[in-house]
Design an enzyme around this catalytic site. Structure first.
Site, PDB file in Angstrom:
ATOM      1  N   LYS A  44     -11.013   3.357  -2.614  1.00 42.75           N
ATOM      2  CA  LYS A  44     -10.483   2.207  -3.363  1.00 42.75           C
ATOM      3  C   LYS A  44     -11.637   1.342  -3.873  1.00 42.75           C
ATOM      4  O   LYS A  44     -11.620   0.876  -5.015  1.00 42.75           O
ATOM      5  CB  LYS A  44      -9.536   1.391  -2.471  1.00 42.75           C
ATOM      6  CG  LYS A  44      -8.229   2.115  -2.206  1.00 42.75           C
ATOM      7  CD  LYS A  44      -7.413   1.494  -1.084  1.00 42.75           C
ATOM      8  CE  LYS A  44      -6.281   2.457  -0.693  1.00 42.75           C
ATOM      9  NZ  LYS A  44      -5.524   2.015   0.488  1.00 42.75           N
ATOM     10  N   GLN A  73      -4.436  -2.054   5.038  1.00 42.00           N
ATOM     11  CA  GLN A  73      -4.669  -0.614   5.156  1.00 42.00           C
ATOM     12  C   GLN A  73      -3.875  -0.080   6.357  1.00 42.00           C
ATOM     13  O   GLN A  73      -4.078  -0.517   7.480  1.00 42.00           O
ATOM     14  CB  GLN A  73      -6.180  -0.362   5.327  1.00 42.00           C
ATOM     15  CG  GLN A  73      -6.566   1.093   5.280  1.00 42.00           C
ATOM     16  CD  GLN A  73      -6.238   1.760   3.944  1.00 42.00           C
ATOM     17  OE1 GLN A  73      -6.479   1.199   2.876  1.00 42.00           O
ATOM     18  NE2 GLN A  73      -5.665   2.943   3.991  1.00 42.00           N
ATOM     19  N   ASP A 127       0.548  -2.948  -2.886  1.00 40.38           N
ATOM     20  CA  ASP A 127       1.049  -1.695  -2.322  1.00 40.38           C
ATOM     21  C   ASP A 127       2.574  -1.610  -2.397  1.00 40.38           C
ATOM     22  O   ASP A 127       3.154  -0.589  -2.014  1.00 40.38           O
ATOM     23  CB  ASP A 127       0.614  -1.576  -0.848  1.00 40.38           C
ATOM     24  CG  ASP A 127      -0.610  -0.681  -0.679  1.00 40.38           C
ATOM     25  OD1 ASP A 127      -0.910   0.100  -1.603  1.00 40.38           O
ATOM     26  OD2 ASP A 127      -1.258  -0.771   0.377  1.00 40.38           O
TER      27      ASP A 127
END
Ligand code: NAP
Length: 289
Positions: free
Chosen positions: A49, A93, A116
């Protein structure tokens, strides 16, 4: 010969478009990644990322916290990032250490910064069938890969193997919202190989290296392999970032049977990272409007 659904060239095109969108902003776009603990899978994903962020001109700020961190401390960090106008997206994460409640933490992220798309706000919209809602990055990446190869899902029979809240379920719902007829399988499904053979499109995300041998497939099917697994000691390994990775599908064997198949690495993975940044830019543009 099966068509190989390579994600890398598609990611290149997505990157070009992302660069244009970033350049069109009158400020520097920024994504915050909160990582708790030091899982090697998570380290790899965070690195990817950061790399893509650098390439397209988005600043990616990595907040690495020890696995013993208290939930209140993480919530305070998320709230400060929610309130920070220079931060446009916040992601946690996953997976988190088992002692932490991921839904509680995810729901601390403002939906306006939920790149997300895993907060209740976005999950509810996905469940409701809202076709315009932001999708979790892997689901968006899978759809983008199918779109790029002109594989329509509407009216097709799709079997998704894996039902995690992060991967399997969002993919299944996203496909349902695109008018596919979706069957979801999991570890308690019996006669899995009979069910996968009924599909036009099989999407697997179980996290078991080369589990899906040729016996699970028949001619004419499209296979999308979301799995990313470490498999040391194999001839088929390919090295990425110092780690040997293979998919859930026995690629070399299955590609001789089906009509299209995505490889691992180089299939869904690159699509997922680019899709995360598409989500970020969608949020930024929506928040500006
Ligand atoms: P997960 O949370 O461990 O979920 C695995 C799912 O697979 C569960 O629903 C489990 O069923 C099911 N399963 C396990 N063994 C099975 C079997 N033998 N037969 C049928 N179903 C089985 O994993 P995840 O987070 O969803 O990730 C899945 C894979 O995708 C991993 O390899 C991960 O690294 C990869 N991944 C890839 C990307 C990408 O961008 N390509 C992104 C995220 C994740 P139960 O629910 O019954 O336990």
């Amino acid at each position: 010969m099966a068509t190989i659904l390579f994600g890398k060239p598609i990611q290149e095109k997505m990157k070009e478009r992302l660069v244009e969108r970033v350049k069109a902003l009158s400020f520097a776009a920024s994504l915050a990644i909160i990582q708790i603990g030091n899982l090697s899978d998570s380290n790899t994903y965070v690195r990817q990322k950061k790399l893509l962020g650098e390439k397209i001109g988005v600043s990616v700020v990595h907040h690495a916290l020890p696995k013993e961190v208290k939930i209140e401390e993480i919530k305070m960090l998320i709230q400060s990032l929610n309130n920070d106008k220079s931060v446009h997206g916040v992601i946690l994460q996953l997976p988190l250490p088992p002692s932490l409640d991921s839904s509680e933490l995810l729901d601390t992220i403002s939906p306006r910064k939920d790149a997300d798309a895993l907060t209740s706000y976005h999950v509810k919209r996905l469940l409701e069938g809202n076709k315009k809602t932001l999708l979790p990055a892997t689901a968006r990446g899978v759809l983008a890969l199918l779109d790029a190869y002109n594989i329509s899902v509407s009216g097709k029979r799709v079997v998704v193997v894996g039902r995690s809240a992060l991967v399997g379920k969002p993919i299944a719902l996203a496909l349902l919202n695109r008018d596919a007829t979706v069957t979801i399988c999991h570890s308690k499904t019996t006669n899995l190989d009979d069910i996968t053979k009924t599909a036009d499109i099989v999407i697997v995300a179980i996290g078991k290296p080369r589990f899906f041998t040729r016996n699970f497939f028949r001619e004419g099917q499209v296979v999308v392999d979301v799995g990313i697994n470490e498999a040391p000691g194999s001839k088929l390994e390919e090295e990425i970032g110092g780690r040997m990775l293979v998919g859930d599908v026995y690629f070399e064997e299955v590609k001789g049977v089906v009509s299209a198949i995505s490889p691992t690495p180089g299939g869904v993975g690159p699509m997922t990272v680019a899709s995360l940044f598409e989500n970020l830019l969608d949020l930024i543009e929506a928040n500006q409007a």
